[in-house]
Design a protein around this motif. Structure first.
Motif, mmCIF file in Angstrom:
data_model
loop_
_atom_site.group_PDB
_atom_site.id
_atom_site.type_symbol
_atom_site.label_atom_id
_atom_site.label_comp_id
_atom_site.label_asym_id
_atom_site.label_seq_id
_atom_site.Cartn_x
_atom_site.Cartn_y
_atom_site.Cartn_z
ATOM 1 N N ASN A 69 87.476 -44.908 -79.947
ATOM 2 C CA ASN A 69 86.726 -44.452 -81.113
ATOM 3 C C ASN A 69 85.326 -44.003 -80.724
ATOM 4 O O ASN A 69 84.854 -42.940 -81.140
ATOM 5 C CB ASN A 69 86.659 -45.580 -82.142
ATOM 6 C CG ASN A 69 85.895 -45.210 -83.386
ATOM 7 O OD1 ASN A 69 84.722 -45.536 -83.525
ATOM 8 N ND2 ASN A 69 86.534 -44.519 -84.304
ATOM 9 N N TYR A 122 92.890 -45.548 -88.340
ATOM 10 C CA TYR A 122 92.311 -45.231 -87.036
ATOM 11 C C TYR A 122 91.942 -43.756 -86.918
ATOM 12 O O TYR A 122 90.903 -43.409 -86.350
ATOM 13 C CB TYR A 122 93.286 -45.630 -85.926
ATOM 14 C CG TYR A 122 92.643 -45.629 -84.557
ATOM 15 C CD1 TYR A 122 91.585 -46.484 -84.278
ATOM 16 C CD2 TYR A 122 93.096 -44.778 -83.563
ATOM 17 C CE1 TYR A 122 90.985 -46.483 -83.032
ATOM 18 C CE2 TYR A 122 92.502 -44.776 -82.309
ATOM 19 C CZ TYR A 122 91.452 -45.637 -82.051
ATOM 20 O OH TYR A 122 90.856 -45.627 -80.824
ATOM 21 N N LEU A 168 88.263 -42.143 -86.114
ATOM 22 C CA LEU A 168 87.980 -41.212 -85.023
ATOM 23 C C LEU A 168 87.179 -40.016 -85.524
ATOM 24 O O LEU A 168 86.212 -39.583 -84.876
ATOM 25 C CB LEU A 168 89.284 -40.735 -84.375
ATOM 26 C CG LEU A 168 90.064 -41.762 -83.552
ATOM 27 C CD1 LEU A 168 91.343 -41.132 -83.003
ATOM 28 C CD2 LEU A 168 89.222 -42.318 -82.408
#
Length: 419
Positions: A149, A22, A26
Motif C-alpha cells: 500500500n 484493499y 491502494l
C-alpha cells in the motif's frame, strides 16, 4: 433503551470484501503520495517559469509540513470519533479541491495557503487508511499488505518521472493528475469501504476480537508509560523526512544545475527512484513479516551509503542510475512503519500511533530551508550530504525500539498494553 448492534468480526470478511477494501486503499495511497511529492518534483519548474524564487520553492515544503504537523495531532481524535471511512472521504475531497486551486493561483502567498491546507488533510488520508487496514487485516500479512500500500509512493514517482519526461515544462498537467485522484478516492470510499467502528478488529494476533469502540487520547500517548515510544517514533520519522528532503527534495535541482542533465534525463532518475522503491517494497515487506519490523532498519544504512556514493561519483550516467536504484531500494524500508507504528500501541490508540509518522514533520519542517542556507555558502551537494547522517541516527534509534512481530527472532514478549 435499544441494545447496540453486535460487532462483526474482521476475520469473517469475505474475500471479495477484502479485495475491494484493499484496492480502494491502494488508490488512496496513490492519491496521497501524488499530492505529497508534487512540490518536490515541480520545484525547478516553478522557479524557471518565474512563479517563485529558489528559496520560496523550498519554503513551500516547510509551509506544507507545518500543516501536516497540525493535521497529525488533530486528525486522530476525528478518526476515533467519526471512523476511518468518514475521515478518508472528507480529507480526500479537501485534498483534491486545494490541489486544483494550485493550477489557477500564482505567486508564493496563494500557493503557500493552499499547500498549508493540503498539509493538514494529508494525515487524514494516511491515518484513516492505515488504521483501517491494520484493524481489518491480520499481522501475519499486515507488513506485506501495508508495505505494498505504501509502495504507491514508488508508483507515484514512476508516473511523475514518465509524465515529466513526456510533457517537459508543462508542470500544470502534473497538478491536474494530483487533484483528480483524491476525488476518485472519495467516491470509491463512499461506495466500497465499510465502517471499521462496527467490527471486532485484529490486535497483534491472527484472530480478530479486539473491541474497536474504546476511544484513546493523546494524554495516554504522552503518559509516562508510553512517552519513550511516542518520542522515539516521532524522532525516527522526523529524521527520515529530513533525510528525504536533504537529498530527494533537491535531487532534480542537483541533476539539472550541478550535473547539467536535461529534463528528460532528470525524469529518468525520478523513474528509477520509483522502480527502486517498488522493488524495495517487496523485499522489505517480506523481511518485515518474516524477520520482524526492526530488521528493516538496514535499509537506512543502505540509503546512507548510496547517497554518499552518488554525490562523490563521476558523471557516468549508468553508474549514477545504479547508485540511485540502491538508494531507492533502501529508502522503502520504512514502508513497514504503517504496520509497526500501529502495533506498538493498543487498538484504541492506533490512530494516534499511525499519526506519529506525519508528526515527524516537527523535526523535518525546516530541512529544505537548511539546505538552501548551506547551498548559499557551499556547493549544493554539501547540504544534501546531511541526509546520510540523518539516516544513520534514525537506524540507531530504531534498533532500540521493541519488536512487535511475535514469531520474529528479536521478539521479547512485547505487550502494547504494558510497554
Amino acid at each position: 433503551m435499544t441494545a447496540a448492534a453486535p460487532l462483526r468480526r474482521a476475520d469473517q470478511l469475505r474475500r471479495g470484501e477484502q479485495v475491494a477494501i484493499y484496492c480502494v486503499m491502494l488508490i488512496a495511497s496513490l492519491g496521497y503520495n501524488f499530492s505529497f511529492i508534487l512540490v518536490d518534483y515541480i520545484r525547478p519548474f516553478l522557479r524557471n517559469d518565474g512563479v517563485m524564487t529558489f528559496a520560496q520553492t523550498a519554503q513551500l515544503y516547510t509551509v506544507q509540513a507545518l500543516g501536516v504537523i497540525i493535521g497529525s495531532f488533530a486528525i486522530p481524535p476525528l478518526v476515533a470519533r467519526l471512523g476511518s471511512k468518514n475521515v478518508l472521504i472528507g480529507s480526500s475531497l479537501l485534498l483534491g479541491l486545494c490541489t486544483f486551486a494550485n493550477e489557477v493561483v500564482t505567486g508564493f502567498a496563494p500557493w503557500a495557503a493552499t499547500r498549508f491546507i493540503v498539509g493538514i488533510v494529508l494525515p487524514g488520508c494516511y491515518i484513516a487508511s492505515v488504521t483501517m487496514l491494520a484493524n481489518l487485516f491480520p499481522p501475519r500479512a499486515r507488513g506485506r499488505l501495508l508495505s505494498v500500500n505504501m509502495a504507491m509512493f514508488s508508483v507515484s514517482l514512476m508516473v511523475f518521472g514518465a509524465l515529466g519526461s513526456a510533457i517537459g515544462g508543462e508542470w500544470r498537467w502534473l497538478v491536474r493528475v494530483a487533484a483528480i485522484l483524491p476525488l476518485v478516492v472519495a467516491v470509491a470510499t463512499l461506495v466500497f469501504l465499510p465502517d471499521d467502528r462496527r467490527f471486532q478488529v485484529y490486535a497483534n494476533d491472527d484472530q480478530s476480537g479486539a473491541d474497536n469502540r474504546a476511544r484513546g487520547s493523546w494524554g495516554e500517548m504522552f503518559a509516562s508509560a508510553r512517552i519513550r515510544l511516542t518520542a522515539a517514533c516521532l524522532v525516527i520519522a522526523g529524521l527520515n523526512f529530513s533525510a528525504y528532503q536533504f537529498y530527494s527534495g533537491f535531487i532534480t535541482t542537483y541533476l539539472k544545475d550541478v550535473r547539467g542533465f536535461s529534463n528528460e534525463l532528470t525524469g529518468l532518475f525520478v523513474t528509477v527512484d520509483g522502480i527502486g522503491t517498488l522493488v524495495g517494497t517487496v523485499i522489505w515487506g517480506i523481511i518485515a513479516d518474516r524477520y520482524g519490523r526492526r530488521a528493516n532498519l538496514w535499509g537506512f544504512v543502505l540509503a546512507a551509503v548510496a547517497i554518499g556514493a552518488l554525490l562523490a561519483a563521476p558523471t557516468i550516467v549508468p553508474l549514477l542510475l545504479a547508485i540511485e536504484l540502491c538508494y531507492a531500494i533502501g529508502l522503502s524500508c520504512t514502508n513497514c512503519w504503517a504496520a509497526y507504528f500501529a502495533e506498538l500501541f493498543p487498538v484504541r490508540l492506533r490512530s494516534m500511533g499511525t499519526s506519529l509518522f506525519h508528526g515527524g514533520h516537527i523535526v523535518s519542517a525546516f530541512a529544505p530551508i537548511l539546505v538552501t542556507v548551506v547551498a548559499a555558502q557551499a556547493p549544493l551537494a554539501f547540504g544534501m550530504a546531511l541526509a546520510p547522517l540523518s539516516f544513520l541516527i534514525a537506524a540507531a534509534i530504531w534498533f532500540g525500539l521493541p519488536e512487535t512481530l511475535r514469531r520474529a527472532r528479536g521478539y521479547r514478549g512485547f505487550d502494547p498494553e504494558t510497554p
